[in-house]
Write a protein that holds these residues in place. Structure first.
Motif, PDB file in Angstrom:
ATOM      1  N   LEU A  38       0.838  -1.200   0.000  1.00  0.00           N
ATOM      2  CA  LEU A  38       0.000   0.000   0.000  1.00  0.00           C
ATOM      3  C   LEU A  38       0.872   1.249   0.000  1.00  0.00           C
ATOM      4  O   LEU A  38       1.620   1.505   0.946  1.00  0.00           O
ATOM      5  CB  LEU A  38      -0.917   0.010   1.222  1.00  0.00           C
ATOM      6  CG  LEU A  38      -1.960  -1.103   1.306  1.00  0.00           C
ATOM      7  CD1 LEU A  38      -2.807  -0.929   2.557  1.00  0.00           C
ATOM      8  CD2 LEU A  38      -2.852  -1.112   0.078  1.00  0.00           C
ATOM      9  N   ASP A  39       0.756   2.048  -1.046  1.00  0.00           N
ATOM     10  CA  ASP A  39       1.518   3.295  -1.116  1.00  0.00           C
ATOM     11  C   ASP A  39       1.024   4.318  -0.099  1.00  0.00           C
ATOM     12  O   ASP A  39       1.768   5.224   0.284  1.00  0.00           O
ATOM     13  CB  ASP A  39       1.420   3.887  -2.527  1.00  0.00           C
ATOM     14  CG  ASP A  39       2.099   3.011  -3.568  1.00  0.00           C
ATOM     15  OD1 ASP A  39       3.027   2.262  -3.190  1.00  0.00           O
ATOM     16  OD2 ASP A  39       1.694   3.067  -4.747  1.00  0.00           O
ATOM     17  N   ASP A  40      -0.240   4.189   0.305  1.00  0.00           N
ATOM     18  CA  ASP A  40      -0.820   5.171   1.214  1.00  0.00           C
ATOM     19  C   ASP A  40      -0.928   4.653   2.643  1.00  0.00           C
ATOM     20  O   ASP A  40      -1.787   5.093   3.408  1.00  0.00           O
ATOM     21  CB  ASP A  40      -2.201   5.602   0.714  1.00  0.00           C
ATOM     22  CG  ASP A  40      -3.192   4.444   0.628  1.00  0.00           C
ATOM     23  OD1 ASP A  40      -2.745   3.277   0.685  1.00  0.00           O
ATOM     24  OD2 ASP A  40      -4.403   4.704   0.496  1.00  0.00           O
ATOM     25  N   TRP A  41      -0.052   3.705   3.024  1.00  0.00           N
ATOM     26  CA  TRP A  41      -0.129   3.139   4.369  1.00  0.00           C
ATOM     27  C   TRP A  41      -0.011   4.209   5.449  1.00  0.00           C
ATOM     28  O   TRP A  41      -0.763   4.207   6.433  1.00  0.00           O
ATOM     29  CB  TRP A  41       0.950   2.078   4.570  1.00  0.00           C
ATOM     30  CG  TRP A  41       0.955   1.511   5.961  1.00  0.00           C
ATOM     31  CD1 TRP A  41       1.768   1.858   7.000  1.00  0.00           C
ATOM     32  CD2 TRP A  41       0.043   0.535   6.482  1.00  0.00           C
ATOM     33  NE1 TRP A  41       1.447   1.135   8.127  1.00  0.00           N
ATOM     34  CE2 TRP A  41       0.396   0.322   7.843  1.00  0.00           C
ATOM     35  CE3 TRP A  41      -1.000  -0.178   5.935  1.00  0.00           C
ATOM     36  CZ2 TRP A  41      -0.289  -0.586   8.651  1.00  0.00           C
ATOM     37  CZ3 TRP A  41      -1.689  -1.083   6.741  1.00  0.00           C
ATOM     38  CH2 TRP A  41      -1.327  -1.275   8.075  1.00  0.00           C
ATOM     39  N   ALA A  42       0.910   5.147   5.269  1.00  0.00           N
ATOM     40  CA  ALA A  42       1.091   6.195   6.275  1.00  0.00           C
ATOM     41  C   ALA A  42      -0.176   7.036   6.427  1.00  0.00           C
ATOM     42  O   ALA A  42      -0.541   7.444   7.538  1.00  0.00           O
ATOM     43  CB  ALA A  42       2.275   7.084   5.910  1.00  0.00           C
ATOM     44  N   LEU A  43      -0.871   7.286   5.315  1.00  0.00           N
ATOM     45  CA  LEU A  43      -2.112   8.054   5.372  1.00  0.00           C
ATOM     46  C   LEU A  43      -3.218   7.254   6.052  1.00  0.00           C
ATOM     47  O   LEU A  43      -4.016   7.799   6.825  1.00  0.00           O
ATOM     48  CB  LEU A  43      -2.536   8.463   3.964  1.00  0.00           C
ATOM     49  CG  LEU A  43      -1.595   9.430   3.231  1.00  0.00           C
ATOM     50  CD1 LEU A  43      -2.084   9.671   1.810  1.00  0.00           C
ATOM     51  CD2 LEU A  43      -1.479  10.752   3.987  1.00  0.00           C
ATOM     52  N   LEU A  44      -3.294   5.951   5.766  1.00  0.00           N
ATOM     53  CA  LEU A  44      -4.276   5.098   6.427  1.00  0.00           C
ATOM     54  C   LEU A  44      -4.018   5.050   7.934  1.00  0.00           C
ATOM     55  O   LEU A  44      -4.952   5.091   8.744  1.00  0.00           O
ATOM     56  CB  LEU A  44      -4.233   3.690   5.848  1.00  0.00           C
ATOM     57  CG  LEU A  44      -4.835   3.504   4.452  1.00  0.00           C
ATOM     58  CD1 LEU A  44      -4.470   2.134   3.897  1.00  0.00           C
ATOM     59  CD2 LEU A  44      -6.353   3.673   4.497  1.00  0.00           C
ATOM     60  N   ARG A  45      -2.766   4.971   8.302  1.00  0.00           N
ATOM     61  CA  ARG A  45      -2.386   4.936   9.718  1.00  0.00           C
ATOM     62  C   ARG A  45      -2.828   6.221  10.419  1.00  0.00           C
ATOM     63  O   ARG A  45      -3.403   6.185  11.512  1.00  0.00           O
ATOM     64  CB  ARG A  45      -0.879   4.751   9.810  1.00  0.00           C
ATOM     65  CG  ARG A  45      -0.303   4.588  11.213  1.00  0.00           C
ATOM     66  CD  ARG A  45       1.193   4.348  11.101  1.00  0.00           C
ATOM     67  NE  ARG A  45       1.783   3.972  12.364  1.00  0.00           N
ATOM     68  CZ  ARG A  45       2.707   4.696  13.008  1.00  0.00           C
ATOM     69  NH1 ARG A  45       3.125   5.827  12.484  1.00  0.00           N
ATOM     70  NH2 ARG A  45       3.211   4.278  14.150  1.00  0.00           N
ATOM     71  N   GLU A  46      -2.575   7.339   9.782  1.00  0.00           N
ATOM     72  CA  GLU A  46      -2.976   8.618  10.365  1.00  0.00           C
ATOM     73  C   GLU A  46      -4.495   8.747  10.419  1.00  0.00           C
ATOM     74  O   GLU A  46      -5.050   9.270  11.402  1.00  0.00           O
ATOM     75  CB  GLU A  46      -2.374   9.769   9.550  1.00  0.00           C
ATOM     76  CG  GLU A  46      -2.722  11.165  10.061  1.00  0.00           C
ATOM     77  CD  GLU A  46      -2.206  11.447  11.456  1.00  0.00           C
ATOM     78  OE1 GLU A  46      -2.772  12.356  12.116  1.00  0.00           O
ATOM     79  OE2 GLU A  46      -1.251  10.772  11.909  1.00  0.00           O
ATOM     80  N   VAL A  92     -11.175   2.241   6.510  1.00  0.00           N
ATOM     81  CA  VAL A  92      -9.783   2.376   6.957  1.00  0.00           C
ATOM     82  C   VAL A  92      -9.334   1.125   7.694  1.00  0.00           C
ATOM     83  O   VAL A  92      -8.305   0.511   7.368  1.00  0.00           O
ATOM     84  CB  VAL A  92      -9.632   3.615   7.859  1.00  0.00           C
ATOM     85  CG1 VAL A  92      -8.225   3.656   8.470  1.00  0.00           C
ATOM     86  CG2 VAL A  92      -9.908   4.886   7.073  1.00  0.00           C
ATOM     87  N   GLN A 144      -8.676  -2.292   6.100  1.00  0.00           N
ATOM     88  CA  GLN A 144      -7.421  -2.383   5.358  1.00  0.00           C
ATOM     89  C   GLN A 144      -6.217  -2.537   6.291  1.00  0.00           C
ATOM     90  O   GLN A 144      -5.306  -3.307   6.009  1.00  0.00           O
ATOM     91  CB  GLN A 144      -7.223  -1.126   4.490  1.00  0.00           C
ATOM     92  CG  GLN A 144      -8.217  -0.974   3.358  1.00  0.00           C
ATOM     93  CD  GLN A 144      -7.923   0.257   2.530  1.00  0.00           C
ATOM     94  OE1 GLN A 144      -7.017   0.264   1.703  1.00  0.00           O
ATOM     95  NE2 GLN A 144      -8.685   1.314   2.764  1.00  0.00           N
ATOM     96  N   THR A 145      -6.230  -1.804   7.401  1.00  0.00           N
ATOM     97  CA  THR A 145      -5.060  -1.817   8.278  1.00  0.00           C
ATOM     98  C   THR A 145      -5.029  -3.001   9.234  1.00  0.00           C
ATOM     99  O   THR A 145      -3.956  -3.533   9.542  1.00  0.00           O
ATOM    100  CB  THR A 145      -4.990  -0.516   9.088  1.00  0.00           C
ATOM    101  OG1 THR A 145      -6.210  -0.333   9.815  1.00  0.00           O
ATOM    102  CG2 THR A 145      -4.787   0.680   8.165  1.00  0.00           C
TER     103      THR A 145
END
Length: 492
Positions: free
Chosen positions: A46-54, A261, A264-265
């Motif tokens: 996932l390229d947007d993992w950091a965004l999902l985490r936030e 969210v 996915q995480t």
């Protein structure tokens, strides 16, 4: 929370014994390394993992700030959908409610979905005292139950067992709980899984009452969500006539869309899967489909006390993925039982002392069950700064101070055994604001370095018994700097 595991010593003693169990350490190393390597690959997709985490962090923080509003909304939605909501302030009240609900059905057996909340409150033991048999249906929980054992991992409760041990448990114990293990059972995973499937099948088909937890509760719709990998949850949630879900109040999220969210995480952080094989959702009751009676038991049990702590409340973001356990060097060597709680590892080291308080010896020791390496924070899918909370709780243990217990503001006394630490910190604090005294002390320490002991005396032995004392340099840094740079700088 209910009490610690019966007979458990403080973490240092339990860990001291655990690290000498070579079988345990081998089991843990193999399992944790395998899981965390798979998780790293799944997250990297996932390229947007950091965004999902936030996003997960922000959703949870928003919900906790408005928890009262969303809990009322949840109750209204569940009730409108045909469910009944019960409120439990602590473990004893929750156990009384569930026991009464089961007795009202006239049944003496229940099947259970894996639930840390029911383990937290000691529900199985409470039901047993009331003459009700509770059967765990998750494979790992089944292994723990048949082995008269305790869970040692959030995701894989029987992580401390190897295949040979599991075969022996099945062969010896299954017949005492229901269908016996097949003759000639080997330790191959397929045969062990088939033995468990056959053993559990008759319980699924016979049970009239199911008990579950929930990974999430959606306030907007009154929907509960359970994610799992074996299908036992789906059986427990759909076949019984009565379903009782016991859930901590922090598991709520505001809207259906918020699930986007976490679905996915959570799978990637826990089982290293893109999505869980079974994602079960239910909203109240439906005629001719699924359980005809649904009860939701919402438990506090120290959660509002934790919410009152501005630093510690972030522990309530936890979605129970277990990623922090799988990267923790302390957990890998000591195992889950050393934490004396159903919540082991780094998250347990900050959650248990807040839910239970720090008055017991083991809870006062848990904030120290860490090297503060920060690996747990790096992998947490909701960005819980576990090292920050650990340091915060250490300060509470050593110094005491204001806290909230059972809804009341109290002033905690410092835990026993830290008087020398407090004295040392006060002395250090005084020295740092008196440069002359600090400089003199450094020079004395350097000139007497040949006489320094290898270990500290008195209470200091607890520190130096597991560490090498740092050697004092031949001269203090201040003197070295003045000798090598002072004259040059003054000449300029």
């Amino acid at each position: 929370m209910s009490g610690t595991f019966v007979g458990m010593p403080a973490f240092p003693k339990a860990a001291h014994d655990a690290v000498r169990n070579t079988t345990l350490r081998a089991n843990l190393k193999h399992a944790t390394h395998t899981i965390r390597n798979k998780r790293a690959r799944a997250v990297a997709e996932l390229d947007d993992w950091a965004l999902l985490r936030e996003a997960g962090k922000q959703i949870k923080d928003h919900t906790l700030r408005h928890l009262d509003t969303y809990l009322v909304q949840l109750e209204e939605a569940v009730t409108a959908a045909g469910g009944i909501v019960h409120w439990a302030a602590d473990a004893d009240e929750a156990n009384r409610i569930v026991t009464r609900l089961v007795k009202e059905t006239g049944e003496t057996e229940v099947v259970k979905v894996k639930s840390m909340a029911t383990q937290e409150i000691g529900l199985n033991e409470a039901l047993e005292e009331a003459g009700i048999a509770a059967y765990e249906t998750d494979l790992a929980e089944l292994i723990v139950q048949l082995g008269h054992d305790r869970p040692s991992h959030i995701l894989v409760p029987a992580i401390h067992r190897n295949r040979g041990e599991i075969r022996d448990i099945f062969t010896k114990e299954m017949g005492q709980w229901g269908r016996p293990a097949p003759e000639g059972l080997t330790d191959t995973p397929a045969e062990l899984a088939e033995a468990a499937r056959l053993h559990l099948r008759e319980k699924f088909l016979r049970a009239k009452v199911g008990i579950s937890g929930a990974n999430f509760m959606v306030a907007e719709t009154g929907t509960l969500v359970v994610v799992e990998s074996e299908g036992n949850g789906r059986m427990c949630l759909t076949l019984p006539e009565t379903l009782i879900s016991v859930v901590g109040i922090e598991k709520i999220i505001p809207t259906w869309r918020d699930l986007e969210v976490f679905l996915q995480t959570l799978p990637r952080s826990s089982t290293a899967e893109r999505m869980n094989p079974y994602t079960s959702m239910w909203t109240g009751t439906t005629d001719t489909d699924g359980p005809q009676a649904f009860h939701l038991v919402l438990i506090d049990n120290g959660r509002t006390d934790t919410l009152a702590d501005e630093v510690g409340r972030q522990a309530l973001r936890c979605i129970r993925c277990s990623a922090c356990l799988n990267v923790c060097p302390v957990y890998e060597r000591a195992g889950g039982h050393a934490y004396g709680s159903v919540y082991p590892g780094p998250i347990g080291a900050i959650l248990s002392p807040q839910l239970r308080g720090t008055t017991s010896e083991i809870d006062a020791s848990l904030p120290y069950a860490s090297s503060l390496c920060g690996a747990c924070y790096e992998v947490c899918p909701v960005a819980i700064d576990i090292p920050e909370v650990l340091v915060h709780l250490r300060e509470r243990v050593v110094q005491g101070g204001p806290a909230t217990r059972q809804g009341n503001r109290v002033v905690l006394k410092p835990a026993k055994g830290h008087a020398a630490e407090r004295a040392a910190m006060r002395a250090a604090g005084w020295a740092f604001v008196h440069p002359g005294a600090l400089r003199a002390g450094q020079r004395v320490a350097s000139r007497t370095r040949r006489f320094h002991p290898r270990t500290l005396p008195g209470p200091g032995r607890a520190w130096s018994a597991t560490r090498d004392l740092p050697q004092v340099p031949a001269e203090p840094f201040r003197d070295w700097w003045q000798r090598t740079h002072g004259k040059k700088e003054s000449g300029k």
